[in-house]
Every structure is written in C-alpha cells, then in structure tokens.
Design an enzyme around this catalytic site. Structure first.
Site, mmCIF file in Angstrom:
data_model
loop_
_atom_site.group_PDB
_atom_site.id
_atom_site.type_symbol
_atom_site.label_atom_id
_atom_site.label_comp_id
_atom_site.label_asym_id
_atom_site.label_seq_id
_atom_site.Cartn_x
_atom_site.Cartn_y
_atom_site.Cartn_z
ATOM 1 N N HIS A 188 -0.181 1.972 7.111
ATOM 2 C CA HIS A 188 0.990 2.411 7.881
ATOM 3 C C HIS A 188 0.806 3.832 8.412
ATOM 4 O O HIS A 188 1.214 4.793 7.754
ATOM 5 C CB HIS A 188 2.240 2.377 6.988
ATOM 6 C CG HIS A 188 2.705 0.993 6.675
ATOM 7 N ND1 HIS A 188 3.621 0.326 7.452
ATOM 8 C CD2 HIS A 188 2.351 0.148 5.686
ATOM 9 C CE1 HIS A 188 3.830 -0.876 6.947
ATOM 10 N NE2 HIS A 188 3.072 -1.018 5.870
ATOM 11 N N THR A 207 37.893 18.226 7.576
ATOM 12 C CA THR A 207 37.078 19.206 6.848
ATOM 13 C C THR A 207 37.870 19.790 5.688
ATOM 14 O O THR A 207 37.373 19.893 4.560
ATOM 15 C CB THR A 207 36.627 20.327 7.812
ATOM 16 O OG1 THR A 207 35.858 19.742 8.852
ATOM 17 C CG2 THR A 207 35.795 21.386 7.096
ATOM 18 N N CYS A 234 0.146 -3.240 9.917
ATOM 19 C CA CYS A 234 0.366 -4.053 8.722
ATOM 20 C C CYS A 234 0.617 -5.519 9.091
ATOM 21 O O CYS A 234 -0.320 -6.207 9.459
ATOM 22 C CB CYS A 234 1.473 -3.454 7.864
ATOM 23 S SG CYS A 234 1.268 -3.896 6.137
ATOM 24 N N LEU A 235 1.868 -6.009 9.074
ATOM 25 C CA LEU A 235 2.062 -7.389 9.489
ATOM 26 C C LEU A 235 1.605 -7.583 10.933
ATOM 27 O O LEU A 235 1.054 -8.631 11.285
ATOM 28 C CB LEU A 235 3.541 -7.781 9.342
ATOM 29 C CG LEU A 235 3.872 -9.215 9.733
ATOM 30 C CD1 LEU A 235 3.129 -10.215 8.872
ATOM 31 C CD2 LEU A 235 5.374 -9.476 9.645
ATOM 32 N N GLY A 236 1.805 -6.579 11.767
ATOM 33 C CA GLY A 236 1.359 -6.653 13.162
ATOM 34 C C GLY A 236 -0.151 -6.835 13.250
ATOM 35 O O GLY A 236 -0.667 -7.557 14.113
ATOM 36 N N PHE A 237 -0.862 -6.214 12.348
ATOM 37 C CA PHE A 237 -2.326 -6.326 12.265
ATOM 38 C C PHE A 237 -2.721 -7.705 11.753
ATOM 39 O O PHE A 237 -3.596 -8.381 12.302
ATOM 40 C CB PHE A 237 -2.800 -5.206 11.338
ATOM 41 C CG PHE A 237 -4.079 -5.421 10.587
ATOM 42 C CD1 PHE A 237 -5.299 -5.129 11.184
ATOM 43 C CD2 PHE A 237 -4.068 -5.840 9.260
ATOM 44 C CE1 PHE A 237 -6.492 -5.274 10.467
ATOM 45 C CE2 PHE A 237 -5.238 -5.984 8.545
ATOM 46 C CZ PHE A 237 -6.458 -5.714 9.154
ATOM 47 N N ILE A 251 19.009 15.472 7.928
ATOM 48 C CA ILE A 251 18.336 16.317 8.920
ATOM 49 C C ILE A 251 18.713 17.785 8.692
ATOM 50 O O ILE A 251 17.897 18.686 8.846
ATOM 51 C CB ILE A 251 18.734 15.882 10.363
ATOM 52 C CG1 ILE A 251 18.382 14.415 10.604
ATOM 53 C CG2 ILE A 251 18.095 16.763 11.416
ATOM 54 C CD1 ILE A 251 16.902 14.117 10.566
ATOM 55 N N GLU A 262 30.465 6.709 -6.777
ATOM 56 C CA GLU A 262 29.044 6.737 -7.133
ATOM 57 C C GLU A 262 28.466 8.137 -7.271
ATOM 58 O O GLU A 262 27.586 8.374 -8.073
ATOM 59 C CB GLU A 262 28.221 5.989 -6.070
ATOM 60 C CG GLU A 262 28.314 4.499 -6.123
ATOM 61 C CD GLU A 262 29.486 3.960 -5.313
ATOM 62 O OE1 GLU A 262 30.366 4.753 -4.911
ATOM 63 O OE2 GLU A 262 29.518 2.738 -5.095
ATOM 64 N N GLU A 280 1.195 -16.271 3.568
ATOM 65 C CA GLU A 280 2.586 -15.835 3.385
ATOM 66 C C GLU A 280 3.536 -16.803 4.107
ATOM 67 O O GLU A 280 4.642 -17.044 3.659
ATOM 68 C CB GLU A 280 2.768 -14.399 3.934
ATOM 69 C CG GLU A 280 4.187 -13.869 3.774
ATOM 70 C CD GLU A 280 4.378 -12.429 4.278
ATOM 71 O OE1 GLU A 280 3.418 -11.841 4.825
ATOM 72 O OE2 GLU A 280 5.500 -11.905 4.129
ATOM 73 N N LYS A 330 41.349 19.192 10.053
ATOM 74 C CA LYS A 330 41.958 18.583 8.859
ATOM 75 C C LYS A 330 40.968 17.777 8.012
ATOM 76 O O LYS A 330 40.949 17.923 6.784
ATOM 77 C CB LYS A 330 43.166 17.732 9.278
ATOM 78 C CG LYS A 330 44.127 17.425 8.149
ATOM 79 C CD LYS A 330 44.809 18.658 7.594
ATOM 80 C CE LYS A 330 46.190 18.842 8.180
ATOM 81 N NZ LYS A 330 46.802 20.113 7.760
ATOM 82 N N GLU A 388 2.425 5.328 10.619
ATOM 83 C CA GLU A 388 3.689 5.981 10.991
ATOM 84 C C GLU A 388 4.177 6.968 9.932
ATOM 85 O O GLU A 388 4.888 7.920 10.244
ATOM 86 C CB GLU A 388 4.776 4.937 11.305
ATOM 87 C CG GLU A 388 5.336 4.141 10.122
ATOM 88 C CD GLU A 388 4.529 2.892 9.773
ATOM 89 O OE1 GLU A 388 3.327 2.839 10.105
ATOM 90 O OE2 GLU A 388 5.094 1.975 9.136
HETATM 91 N N1 GLN Z 1 4.083 -9.158 4.648
HETATM 92 C C1 GLN Z 1 2.781 -8.594 4.738
HETATM 93 C C2 GLN Z 1 2.156 -8.365 3.368
HETATM 94 O O1 GLN Z 1 2.817 -8.405 2.387
HETATM 95 C C3 GLN Z 1 2.828 -7.291 5.519
HETATM 96 C C4 GLN Z 1 3.594 -6.200 4.852
HETATM 97 C C5 GLN Z 1 3.975 -5.079 5.771
HETATM 98 O O2 GLN Z 1 3.921 -5.221 6.984
HETATM 99 N N2 GLN Z 1 4.383 -3.960 5.235
HETATM 100 O O3 GLN Z 1 0.981 -8.137 3.271
#
Ligand code: GLN
Length: 539
Positions: free
Chosen positions: A507, A192, A382-385, A18, A149, A406, A190, A509
């Site tokens: 997505h 720091t 995505c998966l929610g859809f 940030i 690393e 899936e 300290k 978001e």
């Molecule tokens: N698992 C689902 C797919 O592969 C959705 C992926 C996701 O939500 N990013 O299509």
C-alpha cells in the site's frame, strides 16, 4: 513530559484531527519534538475489523497495527512514522484492565472506572509519551464532549492535569462549531457556550478554543466566547473552511497558536521554520493544467474510505505542479452501466485501490482491461494488483475461469491464492500479512527508475498473494514481476509495453507525505500528463 489535549464539541467532523495534526506540526516547526496520541472511545481493540463505510479507511502503521485514519493525518503532517501504541481505544484499555484483574493485580479490590480504568488510560498515555522521548504529547480525544463513551478518557485527562503538577505542563484545546444562521447571517456562539459548559462540568477548563466556521469570525464574536467561556479572547482562534487541509498549520501559526501554546506549556520561545511546508502549499495552489484520474472502488460514495489515496494525489499535485482531479467510479455500477464505462475514455489515469470481498470486482476487472488495452496509465494497489493478474490471466493467457481463491475457492486457475506449501495452505485462519517490509525491485524496471533505488520498504495488508505457478506464463506474455519480498512473494507487476501499467501488492498510499509525494503517484500522474500530451513522460 508536557501534554496538549485536544477535545471536540457540538458535532463531530469539525476537523479536530486536522487541528491536532496542525498543532503538532507547528511545534515541530519550532524544533519541539512531539508525539501524537489518538484516543478512540469505541470498544473495538483496533480498527482492523471496522467497516470503512462507518469509519473511513483503516490506516496501517509500520509495525502492522491497523488504526484509525487520524493516525494517517498525524504521519502526513509530522512526516514521521508512528507505532500502534499511539492509538488508544476503549477496547484496548478494558482488555488490559480485565487481564490485570484476572491476574490478581488489583489485590482483591473492586475494579472500577475510577480509579482503575482512568488509571490505565493515564498509564498508557504516559507510557507512549515517555517512551517516544518527545517533549510534548498531543492527545486527541475522539468523539464529542458529552458522549458517554468519552467520559472515562476526559476524567483521566482531568486527573492527568492535576498530576503533572503545575497547570503549565498541560494545555486543553477545545474545538467547536460557530454556525451562521438566519437571514442576516449571524454567527452563533451558543453551541460553543454549551459545549464548554459541558467540559467544565467534567472539571476541565479549556485554555484555548478553536472555532470552526464557514468564514472567519469577528473580534466581537471572539470577545463574546471569551466572556462566556472563561478564556482570554486571544485564546479564541478562528478557523474558517479551507480548500486545502495543509494550509491549516500556516493559518494557526498566523493566528499565534504556536507561541501561545508554548507560553502555556512554559517552553521558551524558539524560532519557527515552516519554510518547506509553505513552499509545498504554494506549489499546490499554483498548480496549473489538470489531469483526471479515475478511482474505481466500492466505497466510492464515502471518500474517507480512500483518504490516503486522496491525500497522496494532493501531495502529488504539489510535487508535480499539475492539478489532479479524482473522478470516483462505483465499481459495482461500472460493471453494468455502459454510460459509465464510456466515461473511462475521458480520464488520463486509473487507480484501483485495495479491498476485500467479491462486491465490485467485475467493475475493477473492466477498468483494468480498459487500461491495459487503451494504454491508459494504471496503478493497481493490493486487491487492484491481484485483480490485474486475474484480468491478464483471463484475457491474455486465455484462462476464462482464472480467479483469486478469495472469490472462487474452487477455480482451476488460482492466479491469486493463499500461501501454500506442498499444496497445503500455510496461512490458514486468516492471518494477514501486515506492516512494513522490504521489497527488492528489479534493476532497470520502470518501478526501480521511478523510485530511484532498488531496495524499498512498504506497508502491507493482505492475505492472498500471486501464485508462483503462473509467473512464467505472465512473463512470457509481457507482464513482468519487477519486485519481490525477501521471502519470494511477488510484490510488483508491470507491463513494459504499456506506458504505465503497474500493480503493487503493498500500500504505497500510506507512505506519501506532503513534502515527499509517493513516487508511484508521481509516476502515475506524470504518465497521465504525458498521455494528455502536456508533460514529461514517466521515466
Ligand atoms: N483481499 C485481498 C487480500 O486479502 C486484498 C487486500 C487489500 O486490498 N488490502 O489479499
């Protein structure tokens, strides 16, 4: 090219990302173009395969690269889209060194960390910096100074400072922790001191020290850090905890960070314009009223796994002027816990984020059914859809075994499936659909009204998709396809009879920004507000 390297000391999680993002923003506010580079000292080539539990959300860029979530912060703070080469990992560096070695590029020399690995790091940094055409590259080194690393990267940066010639062309900013301990609440310098000593032992003297602490540190503490760490006291910058990360650029500007870095880099001062940013933060803080949105996910305990969603709601809070409270529901618990299920009645909106794998899908299906039946505004991503389609097929079309392949490869009703042509899987081998692509919205649909246009571009990350064989039945029963990819993939489903029930394959978001919150989040929050009876209904 000028460079600012941002390192971190004492502990991780101090908000180094940030800080680096905010520094980028205050350069931009002066009309100085910047390009951020995130160094991740792990051996993964990219973040695509990393578990969100360990590392937070995987962020996806326009070009489809899966990167560390810090790149998301850069995009949000800068309001610009980045490419995959802005994320340099140890894995990427070693891969390229080993490829060169195999090709014989090192002409039989012994290939070593110094100069070959460090040389590759410098080459990658210069390449990204120069190809961007920006004036300043901001390089954030992940991890903490002293980690094994990060050694080759710090060494590369030390060499880089030497190579860029005049010291003025590169600045080192070191972020550290100043804890307050004991009954009298004494701020301790300290850690720091130790961390700066560690950095100096690697040949790097910081130009500026950003101290993180709960409360602002006093000028005596700054003096002390200045004395022990060899930086002028005006170069010790106090960053206390803040309720909103977007306040940080304004705070750093007030502390004079911008002007000082301009001086170090030898860039003539330019007027500062943080007006738009400031008015966003003012609107964010002045937000009144409150809506509660349930986020139903399987990583509910680790909020960083859904960072971009959280940020999109913060942007929306500034955009709409109403407080957005996210209430986290663990998807696995929701499937079996009746008390938790009841709690869904008290939220005004529901977000089902993306995900992979079986775990938690029953809870998500429960939330989807609840939203559909009670008229609670819902956004499925995505998966929610995909699960919205499964829920609809099971409970409205009367296909109880409907599923995504899936989760049930043998289902007779594969409403969500891998792409097939003439019955054969085309994208076998797990190739994902990644990155930004055009989506065409149906005229007159809720989504086209929300976006205010028909053609949009959104970022993707998925392997499965809605099976075209079921679309007619979906449409007949009132679940409409209102967005398509040019190749015909179903991108948006919405339910016109419902106040706001929208699922998107992409997505959203990843594209929300403080000064331009994503229309779907604004749509969801407006609908949630309307449900509460307090606001403008969704368009
Ligand atoms: N698992 C689902 C797919 O592969 C959705 C992926 C996701 O939500 N990013 O299509």
């Amino acid at each position: 090219m000028k460079y600012v390297a941002v390192t971190g000391g004492v502990i991780s999680g101090l908000g180094k990302g940030i800080t680096a993002s905010s520094i980028s923003r205050i350069f931009k506010a002066r009309g100085v173009s910047v390009t951020p580079i995130k160094i991740d000292p792990y051996l993964n080539v990219d973040a695509g395969t990393m578990n969100p539990y360990q590392h937070g959300e995987v962020f996806v860029l326009d070009d489809g690269t899966e990167v560390d979530l810090d790149l998301g912060n850069y995009e949000r703070f800068l309001g610009e889209s980045l490419a995959g080469n802005h994320n340099i990992t140890t894995g990427k560096v070693y891969r390229s060194v080993i490829e060169k070695e195999r090709r014989g590029d090192y002409l039989g020399n012994t290939v070593q960390i110094i100069p070959h690995v460090t040389g590759e790091v410098k080459r990658l940094i210069r390449e990204v910096g120069e190809s961007s055409g920006a004036e300043v590259a901001i390089i954030e080194v992940g991890g903490t100074v002293g980690d094994i690393e990060s050694m080759p990267f710090l060494e590369a940066l030390r060499e880089l400072r030497m190579e860029v010639g005049k010291k003025e062309d590169m600045a080192f900013v070191h972020t550290t922790l100043v804890p307050v301990v004991g009954a009298v609440g004494e701020a301790k310098t300290k850690p720091t001191q130790h961390s700066v000593r560690e950095l100096r032992s690697l040949g790097i003297q910081p130009d500026m020290i950003v101290t993180r602490s709960t409360n602002p540190i006093s000028s005596e503490i700054k003096q002390k850090i200045s004395l022990f760490c060899g930086v002028r006291s005006e170069m010790v910058i106090s960053v206390p905890d803040m309720s909103c990360i977007y306040d940080l650029p304004l705070h750093l500007e007030e502390e004079g960070v911008g002007d000082r870095l301009m001086q170090i880099l030898n860039i003539p001062q330019r007027p500062v314009d943080l007006g738009g940013w400031k008015s966003f933060t003012e609107r964010y803080h002045a937000a009144s009223g409150e809506v509660t949105v349930a986020v139903v996910g399987k990583y509910a305990e680790l909020k960083d796994s859904y960072l971009s969603h959280t940020e999109a709601f913060h942007h929306t809070q500034g955009g709409v002027g109403v407080k957005v409270r996210m209430q986290w529901f663990d998807a696995e618990d929701l499937a079996k816990d009746a008390e938790l299920q009841k709690r869904l009645n008290s939220v005004q909106g529901i977000l089902i984020p993306g995900g992979y794998g079986r775990r938690g899908i029953d809870g998500k299906l429960f939330a989807l059914q609840h939203a559909r039946e009670t008229g609670t505004p819902l956004l499925g991503v995505c998966l929610g859809f995909q699960l919205a389609a499964v829920e609809f097929a099971r409970n409205v079309l009367g296909l109880p075994d409907a599923n995504s392949t899936e989760f049930d490869p043998g289902t007779k009703n594969p409403v969500v499936d891998l792409l097939r042509e003439q019955g054969k899987v085309v994208n076998l081998g797990g190739t994902q659909h990644l990155g930004s692509e055009k989506v065409v919205l149906t005229e007159g649909s809720l989504v086209s009204r929300i976006y205010g246009r028909k053609d949009i571009r959104e970022r993707h990350r998925h392997r499965y998709e809605i099976n075209h064989e079921f679309i007619e039945r979906f449409e007949e029963k009132g679940f409409r396809v209102t967005g398509h990819a040019p190749d015909g993939r179903v991108e948006v489903l919405e339910m016109p009879k419902h106040p706001f029930y929208v699922g998107v394959q992409y997505h959203p978001e990843f594209l929300s920004r403080p000064e331009s919150p994503h229309p779907l989040y604004v749509g969801l929050v407006r609908a949630a507000l309307a449900r509460q009876g307090g606001g403008t209904p969704a368009p």
